[in-house]
Structures are given as structure tokens and as C-alpha cells.
Design a protein around this motif. Structure first.
Motif, mmCIF file in Angstrom:
data_model
loop_
_atom_site.group_PDB
_atom_site.id
_atom_site.type_symbol
_atom_site.label_atom_id
_atom_site.label_comp_id
_atom_site.label_asym_id
_atom_site.label_seq_id
_atom_site.Cartn_x
_atom_site.Cartn_y
_atom_site.Cartn_z
ATOM 1 N N ALA A 198 0.823 -1.215 0.000
ATOM 2 C CA ALA A 198 0.000 0.000 0.000
ATOM 3 C C ALA A 198 0.857 1.267 0.000
ATOM 4 O O ALA A 198 0.362 2.352 -0.312
ATOM 5 C CB ALA A 198 -0.941 -0.002 1.208
ATOM 6 N N VAL A 224 -8.402 -2.484 2.372
ATOM 7 C CA VAL A 224 -7.386 -2.017 3.315
ATOM 8 C C VAL A 224 -7.953 -1.315 4.541
ATOM 9 O O VAL A 224 -7.213 -1.023 5.467
ATOM 10 C CB VAL A 224 -6.359 -1.074 2.639
ATOM 11 N N TYR A 276 1.115 1.421 -3.958
ATOM 12 C CA TYR A 276 -0.035 1.128 -4.822
ATOM 13 C C TYR A 276 -0.907 2.366 -5.001
ATOM 14 O O TYR A 276 -1.091 3.146 -4.063
ATOM 15 C CB TYR A 276 -0.864 -0.010 -4.221
ATOM 16 N N PHE A 334 -10.423 -1.025 -3.090
ATOM 17 C CA PHE A 334 -9.211 -0.755 -2.321
ATOM 18 C C PHE A 334 -9.584 -0.360 -0.889
ATOM 19 O O PHE A 334 -9.011 -0.848 0.078
ATOM 20 C CB PHE A 334 -8.413 0.367 -3.001
#
Lengths: 152, 356
Positions: free
Chosen positions: B60, B193, B63, B189
Motif C-alpha cells: 500500500a 485495506v 499502490y 481498495f
């Protein structure tokens, strides 16, 4: 405390008023959140394309065009007219492809087949491909949802 | 100045009241019997979860959850960053290992009948954890944003659509609109996360607390006859055995991740036809094949609707298994065993079939 001949006590009355007010307050907070989370985007009613891009298509040829976020497929019929489909499988939404050698539309996700008129003929698709209307207006080429009509 | 560590420890204990937890840990015992091996599956899941958290945070850092940036940023992680390809590979493989161990954990409890009273709630939170783990996998699959992941997500998010009235809302909620677009990617996403980690920690906390509260289950025979089962102290004996297993699993994971690193296709084109060989992750294959064999229409409804309803009924039935199989020492327990074997055979056969 209960007033003579009353249906409920004062406490119950006040609690209901307060509860109702709190509930209403909650709805006023939650409804804009819900509206924000579920976005308002919808697929278009019509798209305008340049006719010059499609005028040269031979009968039986298929060409793609963007229908919002979905792929559109434009097929030229033997008589020279245009047939437009939304190139999305009626089973589970995968994008279909035109198999020129077989003259069929094919969905690779679960092996669904449609004939050249978009009718579902084999595999899991429950419905034909969705059809769109086309019209040539001067240099513009319009593709519309059926019944959307021309804009004045 | 000399710091008296004992005093520091006492200061913390005074405020956090940790002594009962340590005391519990030293007193806790793990029964030893012919099915004890399955106890280790739980902690193995935690190992892979920990690896997912560490590698997930690493990924992350670089990304980018946008339509334009996603595929490129994964490519950059894999090519520009030191050992980035390995970090991605470990994250992808650890997910596979984690799901595999969750399924093994579930099957072990299914066949040893450990879900029976008083462990019904432990079973149900476990089922929730299975579903959350699979949603983790499903949302993570889209993030590299290549053509395979786009098609798999289109199919997956369209499945609720088969359910009348509410299904459409669910699909729109998942996609952030009528179609899978850049908004879907950003949303997935966020689920992957932020929201799912919060959910999994909350359920996991209850699950682990329930395991401590009810104690480890022992085999049926011992439970019925009130026999004393030999036991191993949790600390340090059992923990050390777990550590040995963790090291073996870690080695296996690293080897597999090193040799079989996942690939990255070109950035997804929303207008392109679905590529040949669209496949979901392996743990969805049997559901994928199930959806494939149902015909378009079955009488007044679509085949998809029938398939989705059957799958939902199965999930709900498994969730409430402790209330269906209330007398495991009786005949019903044997039927549940047969159903477990049948379900396993079905999942394996359909998974292999989908690959042919």
C-alpha cells in the motif's frame, strides 16, 4: 403519571415524542450518507458519434463504440442498415466479443453464445443482447436507448 | 539512574491489570489426543494473517487505487522496488495459504463435531471469518486491474443482481454505479485495506475470546464419558510446537512465492471483450462452475437466480449447522459427516471441472 381517561402515561408520551424526534434526526443524517454511497451515475440515454467513422463499414462487419462505461457493438446488416447492441452478456455482465468467422457473439466468462442478431442461442445467457436504436443526422451518428427519441 | 524493571513492570500491571492474562496463559492446557493436530490450524491462520498485514502495508506504500495508476503502480512495485515482486508474490500466496488453512480448520471442526454446544457462537463467528476472508480475496483480486481481474469482478459483483429488489442495490453499492469502473477500483481498495480489516479484527477478537472461554474441545468419546484427556501446557510447550510449525509454513510459503510469482497482465480495458480463460481465485472455482452449468432460464425465473438461491441456502445452512446437528452422538451426526464428504467431493470435482 396518567391523566384520567388517558391511553398512556405521561412518561410514555414524552418518550415517544423524544424517540420519534431522535429517529427523524437519524434519518436526516443517514439519508445523505446513503445518497453519497450509492452514486447517481446511470448509463447514457444516447451517445453522439461521427458518422464518418462508421460509414465505410461493410455489410456483416462489427465495430465497437463506447456506450458510457459499457462497450457498444455496431453491426452493419446486409441491407446496409445499422444494428447496435450493448456488448454486455445478459448472464453475468461480461463483455462479449464478435466472432466474425462464426457470425456469432461470444462471452468467454461462462461460454455464452448469441447469434448475429443478438439472440441468446447457447450457454447460460437468459436473454438476448440489449439492442439500441441508431439514426444518422447529418454528420452525426446517434445511438439511443429504444424509445428515448431524438432530442429537439 | 538505575531503572528498576520490576517497578516499571508493576507500574504497567497496576494500570493495565495484565497479571490475570499471564496467569491464564500459564494455566491454560491444550488436550492431547488423536485429533490434536487440528488445533494447530487456527494459529497457522493467524500466522498468514500477520504476513498479509505486513506485506499488505508494504504494498500500500506504493499502490495507487485509480483507473490510470493501478496497473502501472503494481508493475512499478514488481520491477522498480527492491524485492517488490517477492512482496507481491508473498501477499498473493499467503492469501491462498490462509484460505486453505481456514477451509481445513472448518473441515476439521465439521468432522470432529467441535461446533456442538457450547461452541455454537464460535462456529458462527468462524463462518463469518471465512466469508470475510473470501471477500478479502475477491476485493484484492481486482486491485492489479488487468483484464482477468476486471472480468472476474464484473461477474462477481453482478451475482447479487440475480436476487430481485435488493440485489440491484447491492451490485450498485459494490460497483459504485451500474458498471465496474475506476470508482469500483477505489471502492474495492477501501474495502480491502480499511473496512475489511476493521471487520476481521472485531470478529476475530470475539472468536478467540470464545475459544478461551469455552476451552479447547475434546473428542466426543472423551466428552461423553467425562474421561480425563492428557494435556500439554499452553505456555511454553504448545506455543513452541506452534512456532516450529510456523517456521515450516514460512519456509514453504517463501519457496512457493519465490518460484511461482504471479504475473501482471496489461491494464484492463473496460471496452474490450472478456479474455478467454477468465477464472476467479481457486477458492471460487466450484461456485464459478456451478453458475456455468445452470441454463439461462428455468421456468419463470433465470437459472442464475436458482443457482444464487441454492448457494445462499447452503451458506445459511452451514452457518446454522450447530442448531441443525444438535445430537452429534446420534444418527444426525453421521448424516452431517456424509454431507461433509459429499460437499468436499462436490467442491473438488467442480473445481477440477472448471479448469478443463
Amino acid at each position: 403519571m396518567r391523566i384520567d381517561n388517558a391511553y398512556f402515561t405521561r412518561r410514555k408520551f414524552l418518550n415517544s415524542i423524544l424517540g420519534g424526534w431522535l429517529g427523524t434526526l437519524a434519518v436526516t443524517f443517514v439519508s445523505p450518507i446513503v445518497k453519497f454511497v450509492w452514486p447517481p451515475y446511470k448509463e447514457p440515454d444516447e451517445v453522439k458519434l461521427a458518422f464518418a467513422d462508421f460509414a465505410g463499414m461493410k455489410p456483416g462487419e462489427v465495430k465497437g463504440f463506447p456506450w458510457g462505461a459499457k462497450p457498444g457493438l455496431l453491426k452493419r446488416a446486409e441491407d446496409g442498415s445499422f444494428i447496435a447492441f450493448i456488448g454486455v452478456c445478459s448472464h453475468l455482465d461480461c463483455n462479449v466479443s464478435w466472432m466474425a468467422d462464426k457470425k456469432k457473439f461470444f462471452c468467454a466468462c461462462h461460454e455464452g453464445w448469441y447469434d448475429e442478431n443478438g439472440m441468446n442461442i447457447a450457454g447460460p445467457p437468459p436473454k438476448p443482447l440489449r439492442r439500441l436504436e441508431t439514426s444518422v443526422e447529418g454528420e452525426d451518428f446517434f445511438v439511443r436507448k429504444p424509445g428515448a427519441g431524438a432530442k429537439a | 539512574m538505575k531503572i528498576d524493571m520490576k517497578k516499571v513492570g508493576a507500574w504497567f500491571d497496576d494500570r493495565l491489570a495484565l497479571t490475570p492474562i499471564f496467569k491464564y496463559m500459564t494455566k491454560k492446557e491444550v488436550p492431547q489426543h488423536e485429533h490434536s493436530i487440528w488445533y494447530y490450524t487456527g494459529s497457522s491462520i493467524l500466522l498468514f494473517l500477520a504476513i498479509q498485514i505486513v506485506t499488505g502495508i508494504m504494498l500500500a506504500l506504493y499502490y495507487k487505487p485509480t483507473l490510470e495508476g493501478a496497473n502501472d503502480s503494481v508493475g512499478r512495485i514488481m520491477t522498480d522496488l527492491p524485492l517488490g515482486w517477492l512482496v507481491r508474490s508473498i501477499h498473493s500466496w499467503s492469501a491462498t495459504f490462509m484460505i486453505a488453512f481456514v477451509l481445513t480448520h472448518l473441515l476439521a471442526i465439521w468432522f470432529t463435531k467441535s461446533y456442538r454446544k457450547p461452541r455454537e457462537a464460535t462456529w458462527m463467528t468462524g463462518m463469518m471469518l471465512l466469508v470475510v476472508s473470501m471477500v478479502f480475496g475477491f476485493t484484492g483480486y481486482l486491485l492489479p486491474w488487468d483484464d482477468l481481474s476486471l472480468s472476474a469482478t464484473k461477474v462477481g459483483t453482478n451475482i447479487p443482481n440475480a436476487i430481485p429488489v435488493v440485489g440491484k442495490w447491492v451490485t450498485q453499492f459494490l460497483r459504485g454505479g451500474d458498471d465496474v469502473t475506476g470508482d469500483t477500483l477505489t471502492r474495492f481498495f477501501l474495502f480491502h485495506v480499511c473496512i475489511l480489516p476493521l471487520v476481521i479484527f472485531a470478529i476475530l477478537a470475539v472468536h478467540i475470546l470464545l475459544v478461551q472461554k469455552e476451552g479447547m474441545s475434546v473428542p466426543l468419546e472423551a466428552e461423553v464419558k467425562k474421561k480425563k484427556v492428557p494435556a500439554l501446557p499452553f505456555w511454553p510447550n504448545f506455543i513452541l510446537r506452534e512456532v516450529m510449525i510456523w517456521l515450516v509454513l514460512l519456509g514453504t510459503l517463501l519457496t512457493v512465492a519465490l518460484v511461482f510469482a504471479p504475473t501482471l497482465g496489461p491494464s484492463a480495458d473496460m471496452m474490450a471483450p472478456a479474455p478467454a480463460g477468465v477464472k476467479p481465485e481457486w477458492y471460487f472455482l466450484f461456485l464459478f462452475q456451478t453458475l456455468k452449468i445452470f441454463p439461462g432460464n428455468m421456468g419463470p425465473v433465470t437459472g442464475e437466480f436458482v443457482a444464487v438461491v441454492l448457494i445462499l441456502v447452503a451458506i445459511v445452512a452451514i452457518f446454522f449447522l450447530p442448531f441443525i446437528d444438535t445430537k452429534p452422538e446420534g444418527k444426525k451426526g453421521r448424516i452431517i459427516n456424509y454431507l461433509g464428504v459429499l460437499g468436499l467431493i462436490y467442491a473438488i470435482v467442480f473445481s477440477i471441472w472448471s479448469l478443463l
